[in-house]
Design a protein around this motif. Structure first.
Motif, PDB file in Angstrom:
ATOM      1  N   UNK A 145     -28.207 -30.316  42.647  1.00 53.59           N
ATOM      2  CA  UNK A 145     -27.557 -29.605  41.549  1.00 53.59           C
ATOM      3  C   UNK A 145     -26.576 -30.546  40.839  1.00 53.59           C
ATOM      4  N   UNK A 146     -25.896 -31.359  41.627  1.00 52.05           N
ATOM      5  CA  UNK A 146     -24.915 -32.304  41.085  1.00 52.05           C
ATOM      6  C   UNK A 146     -25.596 -33.337  40.191  1.00 52.05           C
ATOM      7  N   UNK A 147     -26.778 -33.805  40.608  1.00 57.28           N
ATOM      8  CA  UNK A 147     -27.466 -34.821  39.826  1.00 57.28           C
ATOM      9  C   UNK A 147     -28.091 -34.248  38.563  1.00 57.28           C
ATOM     10  N   UNK A 165     -35.878 -36.185  53.035  1.00 56.71           N
ATOM     11  CA  UNK A 165     -35.749 -36.534  51.614  1.00 56.71           C
ATOM     12  C   UNK A 165     -35.600 -38.040  51.422  1.00 56.71           C
ATOM     13  N   UNK A 166     -36.369 -38.803  52.188  1.00 54.76           N
ATOM     14  CA  UNK A 166     -36.209 -40.262  52.182  1.00 54.76           C
ATOM     15  C   UNK A 166     -36.413 -40.854  50.785  1.00 54.76           C
ATOM     16  N   UNK A 167     -37.423 -40.361  50.035  1.00 52.41           N
ATOM     17  CA  UNK A 167     -37.688 -40.941  48.715  1.00 52.41           C
ATOM     18  C   UNK A 167     -36.512 -40.720  47.774  1.00 52.41           C
ATOM     19  N   UNK A 168     -35.996 -39.509  47.832  1.00 54.16           N
ATOM     20  CA  UNK A 168     -34.886 -39.189  46.941  1.00 54.16           C
ATOM     21  C   UNK A 168     -33.658 -40.034  47.274  1.00 54.16           C
ATOM     22  N   UNK A 169     -33.420 -40.209  48.565  1.00 58.79           N
ATOM     23  CA  UNK A 169     -32.270 -41.013  48.971  1.00 58.79           C
ATOM     24  C   UNK A 169     -32.484 -42.472  48.607  1.00 58.79           C
ATOM     25  N   UNK A 170     -33.757 -42.924  48.701  1.00 55.78           N
ATOM     26  CA  UNK A 170     -34.059 -44.307  48.328  1.00 55.78           C
ATOM     27  C   UNK A 170     -33.782 -44.515  46.843  1.00 55.78           C
ATOM     28  N   UNK A 171     -34.099 -43.493  46.059  1.00 59.07           N
ATOM     29  CA  UNK A 171     -33.849 -43.560  44.621  1.00 59.07           C
ATOM     30  C   UNK A 171     -32.348 -43.671  44.352  1.00 59.07           C
ATOM     31  N   UNK A 172     -31.584 -42.886  45.096  1.00 61.79           N
ATOM     32  CA  UNK A 172     -30.122 -42.962  44.972  1.00 61.79           C
ATOM     33  C   UNK A 172     -29.636 -44.370  45.327  1.00 61.79           C
ATOM     34  N   UNK A 173     -30.267 -44.934  46.370  1.00 59.82           N
ATOM     35  CA  UNK A 173     -29.850 -46.264  46.808  1.00 59.82           C
ATOM     36  C   UNK A 173     -30.148 -47.301  45.746  1.00 59.82           C
ATOM     37  N   UNK A 174     -31.339 -47.145  45.107  1.00 55.85           N
ATOM     38  CA  UNK A 174     -31.684 -48.103  44.056  1.00 55.85           C
ATOM     39  C   UNK A 174     -30.751 -47.969  42.868  1.00 55.85           C
ATOM     40  N   UNK A 212     -23.919 -47.470  50.177  1.00 53.46           N
ATOM     41  CA  UNK A 212     -24.436 -47.639  48.830  1.00 53.46           C
ATOM     42  C   UNK A 212     -23.463 -47.016  47.865  1.00 53.46           C
ATOM     43  N   UNK A 213     -22.806 -47.851  47.085  1.00 51.56           N
ATOM     44  CA  UNK A 213     -21.766 -47.340  46.198  1.00 51.56           C
ATOM     45  C   UNK A 213     -22.346 -46.972  44.850  1.00 51.56           C
ATOM     46  N   UNK A 214     -22.015 -45.770  44.415  1.00 50.98           N
ATOM     47  CA  UNK A 214     -22.415 -45.358  43.078  1.00 50.98           C
ATOM     48  C   UNK A 214     -21.510 -45.996  42.052  1.00 50.98           C
ATOM     49  N   UNK A 215     -21.889 -45.834  40.788  1.00 54.82           N
ATOM     50  CA  UNK A 215     -21.101 -46.396  39.699  1.00 54.82           C
ATOM     51  C   UNK A 215     -19.952 -45.445  39.387  1.00 54.82           C
ATOM     52  N   UNK A 216     -18.706 -45.867  39.628  1.00 52.38           N
ATOM     53  CA  UNK A 216     -17.592 -44.937  39.413  1.00 52.38           C
ATOM     54  C   UNK A 216     -17.446 -44.535  37.956  1.00 52.38           C
ATOM     55  N   UNK A 217     -18.047 -45.291  37.037  1.00 50.59           N
ATOM     56  CA  UNK A 217     -17.889 -44.975  35.606  1.00 50.59           C
ATOM     57  C   UNK A 217     -18.971 -44.018  35.113  1.00 50.59           C
ATOM     58  N   UNK A 218     -20.005 -43.788  35.911  1.00 43.63           N
ATOM     59  CA  UNK A 218     -21.124 -43.019  35.371  1.00 43.63           C
ATOM     60  C   UNK A 218     -21.294 -41.716  36.131  1.00 43.63           C
ATOM     61  N   UNK A 219     -22.273 -40.915  35.682  1.00 45.89           N
ATOM     62  CA  UNK A 219     -22.500 -39.672  36.401  1.00 45.89           C
ATOM     63  C   UNK A 219     -23.365 -39.904  37.639  1.00 45.89           C
ATOM     64  N   UNK A 220     -23.664 -41.158  37.956  1.00 44.78           N
ATOM     65  CA  UNK A 220     -24.282 -41.442  39.260  1.00 44.78           C
ATOM     66  C   UNK A 220     -23.208 -41.891  40.253  1.00 44.78           C
ATOM     67  N   UNK A 221     -22.031 -41.314  40.123  1.00 45.20           N
ATOM     68  CA  UNK A 221     -20.932 -41.685  41.018  1.00 45.20           C
ATOM     69  C   UNK A 221     -21.102 -40.999  42.372  1.00 45.20           C
ATOM     70  N   UNK A 222     -22.133 -41.429  43.073  1.00 47.80           N
ATOM     71  CA  UNK A 222     -22.462 -40.841  44.368  1.00 47.80           C
ATOM     72  C   UNK A 222     -22.584 -41.977  45.378  1.00 47.80           C
ATOM     73  N   UNK A 223     -21.754 -41.960  46.397  1.00 48.58           N
ATOM     74  CA  UNK A 223     -21.876 -42.968  47.452  1.00 48.58           C
ATOM     75  C   UNK A 223     -22.702 -42.391  48.595  1.00 48.58           C
ATOM     76  N   UNK A 224     -23.497 -43.238  49.183  1.00 44.95           N
ATOM     77  CA  UNK A 224     -24.365 -42.788  50.259  1.00 44.95           C
ATOM     78  C   UNK A 224     -24.141 -43.663  51.482  1.00 44.95           C
ATOM     79  N   UNK A 225     -23.913 -43.035  52.604  1.00 48.22           N
ATOM     80  CA  UNK A 225     -23.734 -43.782  53.843  1.00 48.22           C
ATOM     81  C   UNK A 225     -24.631 -43.180  54.901  1.00 48.22           C
ATOM     82  N   UNK A 226     -25.509 -44.021  55.470  1.00 45.39           N
ATOM     83  CA  UNK A 226     -26.429 -43.524  56.492  1.00 45.39           C
ATOM     84  C   UNK A 226     -25.992 -44.053  57.851  1.00 45.39           C
ATOM     85  N   UNK A 227     -25.786 -43.164  58.780  1.00 46.62           N
ATOM     86  CA  UNK A 227     -25.438 -43.579  60.143  1.00 46.62           C
ATOM     87  C   UNK A 227     -26.613 -43.246  61.050  1.00 46.62           C
TER      88      UNK A 227
END
Ligand SMILES: Cc1cc2nc3c(=O)[nH]c(=O)nc-3n(C[C@H](O)[C@H](O)[C@H](O)COP(=O)(O)OP(=O)(O)OC[C@H]3O[C@@H](n4cnc5c(N)ncnc54)[C@H](O)[C@@H]3O)c2cc1C
Lengths: 261, 199
Positions: free
Chosen positions: A128-130, A152-161, A176-191
């Motif tokens: 919803x956020x995206x 949701x590996x593909x979707x997360x891979x897309x976020x990573x790219x 994986x740091x998102x762009x703080x200036x854009x609406x892709x400001x989403x960081x992803x951390x996989x443990x």
């Protein structure tokens, strides 16, 4: 709330143990990301089994999605992942839950922490956020056993790219740091807790308090935290957020242990 | 109904007339709450009953412990469908706490440390049907399960048995609590399967 028939119209295999079910529910009233529904199965002798499943995506008209992870010796999850055929019906009622929700209209910045299948309602929030045009920062921390278990590996891979950099954090985590200036400001951390993919500098192991404190957004009355997964994981992560200074009132949890509690 | 979920058998059903409809038995004790577990300091712990005129009756931890202690031995039923039989608790009956409280009110709103609330008719707290418990299975009640003290109202779904209980407001008008305002049933009788608002 009444039971309604739902037809299985499509499925997607998410991992060896999880499958997404696309259900058609005529007259579905819509729902908010984070809400769940109840599923009811009926055996030939009339016996019913009911379980709750999170809605995995924003509604698309009368089509809704759930993702079910097979639980060992589970009465319902095994049937839904392995047996329930396309074209067949089961019953659902919902949407249920008004607390563990994030909407683009009312939600702001958010920290999402998922353990295993706890990713499902958080993925609905992320989706919803995206879709919405908003620059609210999101931080997703997702704890999962092995790369094969990633939902949701593909979707997360897309976020990573889309991310700016696989930034090696000073303490050696790949985030994986998102762009703080854009609406892709989403960081992803996989443990990864059991096996990490080749090249991951983080040794496999449980998500730690330090990682949660470092990788979540800084505590603020404008930051809501959503934690979902097995009970023990949720206890741990919510407690770590409190220690990191997040106000308990800003932390929303959903526990789905193997017993549904 | 037939035709739904073809091929579904379900596991062998344990027969028990102590299991309400739609519930299944568990041996462990699952946890369900809406946020992180609050930690409550016993030295500052207080339990209050506030009647409809605003008059307050308060108990400190030592005062609660000095009241007559009961050992309810009950079955509990969670709205997420697990039931657990023969749970053993220790605590103080609400009858003891309400004994000297002046009230004509019909409703109660329970509140907890951490901000949780839940509502129920006052009469459901009386006649030996509700307790403030501090011990589970012979041990101090663990914070995850509501320690230091929680309400225990086993004849209603378990979300009514507020963890980390802090006080009760007695009211002339019913006021919805946390889950009740979020669409769960205002009363929550497991035997009538009152899970959600319109059940
Ligand atoms: C709000 C909410 C949202 C949820 N969302 C999701 C979601 O999005 N995706 C998801 O995959 N899950 C979700 N869950 C969990 C889901 O509801 C089920 O609990 C899960 O699928 C397991 O159900 P089951 O019938 O397969 O397992 P169960 O039959 O309930 O068994 C669970 C475990 O307990 C043991 N067990 C229990 N009873 C018995 C018995 N009588 N005999 C033998 N063994 C027993 C089994 O060994 C098994 O390992 C959610 C839960 C909640 C509360």
């Amino acid at each position: 709330m009444r039971w309604q028939p739902a037809e299985l119209v499509a499925t997607r295999t998410e991992s060896a143990s999880a499958r997404t079910l696309v259900l058609r529910v005529p007259g579905w009233p819509g729902h908010r990301p984070g809400q769940h529904l109840d599923v009811r199965l009926t055996a030939p002798d009339g016996y019913h089994a009911e379980r709750s499943y999170s809605l995995a995506a924003p509604a698309d008209g009368d089509h809704i999605e759930i993702t079910v992870q097979r639980v060992r010796d589970g009465e319902v999850s095994g049937y839904l992942v392995d047996v329930f055929p396309v074209g067949a019906f089961l019953e659902v009622r919902g949407p249920v839950g008004g607390w563990f929700v994030w909407t683009p209209e009312t939600g702001g910045a958010a920290v999402l922490i998922a353990g295993g299948s706890g990713i499902v309602p958080l993925a609905a929030m992320l989706r919803a956020r995206r879709k919405a045009v908003t620059a609210n920062p999101f931080r997703l921390l997702y704890s999962v056993r092995t790369p094969e278990d990633l939902l949701y590996a593909d979707e997360l891979a897309e976020l990573r790219r889309a991310a700016l950099t696989p930034a090696a954090d000073p303490i050696g985590e790949v985030c994986y740091r998102g762009d703080p200036e854009s609406d892709e400001n989403i960081d992803l951390f996989l443990a990864y807790t059991r096996t990490a993919p080749p090249g991951d500098p983080r040794p496999p192991g449980r998500l730690t308090r330090t990682e949660i404190a470092r990788l979540a957004l800084p505590p603020s009355p404008a930051v809501a935290c959503y934690v979902c997964g097995p009970t023990a994981f949720v206890e741990f992560a919510a407690d770590a957020l409190v220690s990191a200074g997040h106000a308990p009132a800003m932390i929303r949890t959903e526990r789905f242990g193997p017993t549904g509690g | 109904m037939t035709g739904f979920s073809p091929g579904f058998q379900g596991r062998p059903r344990p027969q028990s007339d102590r299991l309400p409809p739609g519930q299944y038995l568990v041996e462990d004790f699952p946890v369900l709450s809406a946020g992180p577990t609050p930690r409550v300091d016993l030295a500052r712990w207080q339990f209050t009953i506030t009647n409809e005129t605003g008059r307050q009756y308060a108990w400190s931890w030592p005062q609660l412990m000095s009241l007559p202690q009961e050992r309810p031995h009950v079955d509990i039923h969670c709205v997420t469908r697990w039931s657990k039989l023969d749970t053993r608790w220790q605590g103080v009956s609400l009858d003891s706490l309400l004994e000297n409280v002046e009230t004509q009110a019909e409703y109660a709103l329970i509140s907890s440390y951490g901000g949780y609330t839940t509502n129920l008719p006052l009469e459901d707290l009386m006649d030996g049907r509700a307790w403030i418990v501090h011990t589970y299975d012979g041990q101090d009640l663990h914070p995850e399960h509501g320690g230091p003290a929680r309400l225990l109202v086993p004849h209603l779904y378990f979300w009514k048995s507020a963890k980390w209980v802090k006080g009760i407001r007695l009211l002339d008008q019913d006021e919805l609590g946390f889950w009740e305002a979020a669409g769960y049933h205002a009363y929550g009788d497991p035997w009538r399967e009152q899970r959600y608002q319109d059940d």
